[in-house]
Write an enzyme that holds these catalytic residues in place. Sequence first.
Site, PDB file in Angstrom:
ATOM      1  N   SER A  22       0.958  -1.474   0.046  1.00  0.00           N
ATOM      2  CA  SER A  22      -0.190   0.020   0.064  1.00  0.00           C
ATOM      3  C   SER A  22       0.828   1.474   0.100  1.00  0.00           C
ATOM      4  O   SER A  22       1.696   1.346  -0.909  1.00  0.00           O
ATOM      5  CB  SER A  22      -0.834  -0.014   1.045  1.00  0.00           C
ATOM      6  OG  SER A  22      -2.042   0.978   1.117  1.00  0.00           O
ATOM      7  N   ASP A  51      -1.935   6.368  -3.844  1.00  0.00           N
ATOM      8  CA  ASP A  51      -0.715   5.783  -3.327  1.00  0.00           C
ATOM      9  C   ASP A  51      -0.602   4.541  -4.221  1.00  0.00           C
ATOM     10  O   ASP A  51      -1.070   4.358  -5.200  1.00  0.00           O
ATOM     11  CB  ASP A  51      -1.195   5.370  -1.636  1.00  0.00           C
ATOM     12  CG  ASP A  51      -2.282   4.288  -1.845  1.00  0.00           C
ATOM     13  OD1 ASP A  51      -3.397   4.113  -2.630  1.00  0.00           O
ATOM     14  OD2 ASP A  51      -2.380   3.353  -0.982  1.00  0.00           O
ATOM     15  N   ASP A  61      -1.178   1.451  -4.507  1.00  0.00           N
ATOM     16  CA  ASP A  61      -1.972   0.270  -4.874  1.00  0.00           C
ATOM     17  C   ASP A  61      -3.456   1.011  -5.200  1.00  0.00           C
ATOM     18  O   ASP A  61      -4.292   0.117  -5.112  1.00  0.00           O
ATOM     19  CB  ASP A  61      -2.093  -0.861  -4.036  1.00  0.00           C
ATOM     20  CG  ASP A  61      -2.750  -0.438  -2.671  1.00  0.00           C
ATOM     21  OD1 ASP A  61      -2.505   0.839  -2.173  1.00  0.00           O
ATOM     22  OD2 ASP A  61      -3.369  -1.110  -2.013  1.00  0.00           O
ATOM     23  N   ASP A  75      -5.948   2.877  -3.622  1.00  0.00           N
ATOM     24  CA  ASP A  75      -6.989   2.951  -2.760  1.00  0.00           C
ATOM     25  C   ASP A  75      -7.271   4.097  -2.238  1.00  0.00           C
ATOM     26  O   ASP A  75      -8.264   4.448  -1.332  1.00  0.00           O
ATOM     27  CB  ASP A  75      -7.118   1.804  -1.869  1.00  0.00           C
ATOM     28  CG  ASP A  75      -5.926   1.497  -0.998  1.00  0.00           C
ATOM     29  OD1 ASP A  75      -5.102   2.252  -0.996  1.00  0.00           O
ATOM     30  OD2 ASP A  75      -6.011   0.265  -0.471  1.00  0.00           O
TER      31      ASP A  75
HETATM   32 MG    MG Z   1      -3.450   1.685  -0.280  1.00  0.00          MG
END
Ligand code: MG
Length: 448
Positions: free
Chosen positions: A98, A241, A243, A245
Amino acid sequence: MMQKLMMSVSGVRGIFGENFTPFEALHFASSFGIFQKRGTIVVGRDSRTTGETIFHAVVSGLLSVGCKVIDLGIVPTPTVLLAVKDNNADAGMVITASHNPAQWNALKLIDGNGLFLYPERSKEFFSGLERKIVYSAWDKVGSIESDYNAISRHIQKILAIPYLDLEKIIRHKFRVVVDTVNGAGGLIVPRLLKKLGCEVVTINCEPTGKFSHNPEPLAQNLSELSSAVKAESADVGFAVDPDVDRLAIVSEKGEIIGEELSLLLAEKYILPKKKGDIVTNLSSSMASDDIAAEFGVKVHRTPVGEINVGKLMKSLNSPVGGEGNGGIICPEVNFTRDAISGIAIILGLLSETDKKISELQNEIPKYYFAKEKLVVSSADIDRIMLRAQSLYPELKKDTTDGIKFVGDKFWIHIRKSGTEPIIRIYTESTSTERSELLCKETIGLLNV
Ligand code: MG
């Protein structure tokens, strides 16, 4: 073997080569494959440089216990969650740390419903982690297939959100700067923006995993985006970010308006179109309460963690929710945080209000956070948390997750860390000074 790894509700994480190695990833994946009855498992990863080696370990672990693996390649986390449902798979795994720096990597676990493992399922899985792995026989090992259309389907699903007026957005020809920090976002965000008729300026949109700045989309890490928005005379800047989300927004003035605003603006856009209660976590801004009141709905608060929010949204059929860290959940797409849906929603809001980001920002009630930590000895931590229970008897108390005291236009949230002997204090009020004072006062009361 697994003790060194840091475990959380959604999976494990660590620093590559130190407490997170391919060997551990392989064991972990085998265990998960058995837990998911040796079924079909979708696997995706962000762009981290260690992603490929961890990917091969994970695939090896899954195949060795007879799973069928569907490889998505480099994709955002919300894309993996969607792909589990699209493929009618039994489960999914995401290889991503993340917003953590590049030396970190992690595994996140998805169930067949396309959501992260519910806490009780996660507990069940972790409790069996030390069990001996029973590998499949030579004629029962698994096979691997690929599905490289998950990103296209994700974009289609966003464009199909029923209340999104695509023509209106396209007509505005928004000029947008996007910074995906060379994470997975480079493969999807510019594509979506072009479909929405935007003129796109990309910075850090190569999915190389070489993060050009600290990848957490906090104000202190977004100066490059802020300057670019001004230099390009853009309408808006978006940062995500690695990934994808979490979403942070930069105004047309180059001002980083903060991740907390992402969810609040989404609420402003969605509630007039679809009435229903909002769900967010206990530490997110009370501006949600004001917005909910404006539209005659309620706010439900859950423990921190997107699965808690998503799960409650699903049961309440909530039209919008998420977390204050830039995590917008749009149920038309999935009950998970999704910065890509968030971007479409913000552009919808801009196009339909004909206002600038800075004007919309000013319409959101202003509150200010503060946080402090109290370092204690392990022996004392539970006694101090017990004392915390009886502070502020005049205030409303919520013990869903730690202890939260709620007053008129302020709150104090006291939580103990899951990993260290630390007690964290979060506050929000109508001024920074007051919030900081509330933190100090609480620490003083706890630390006697
Ligand atoms: Mg993330």
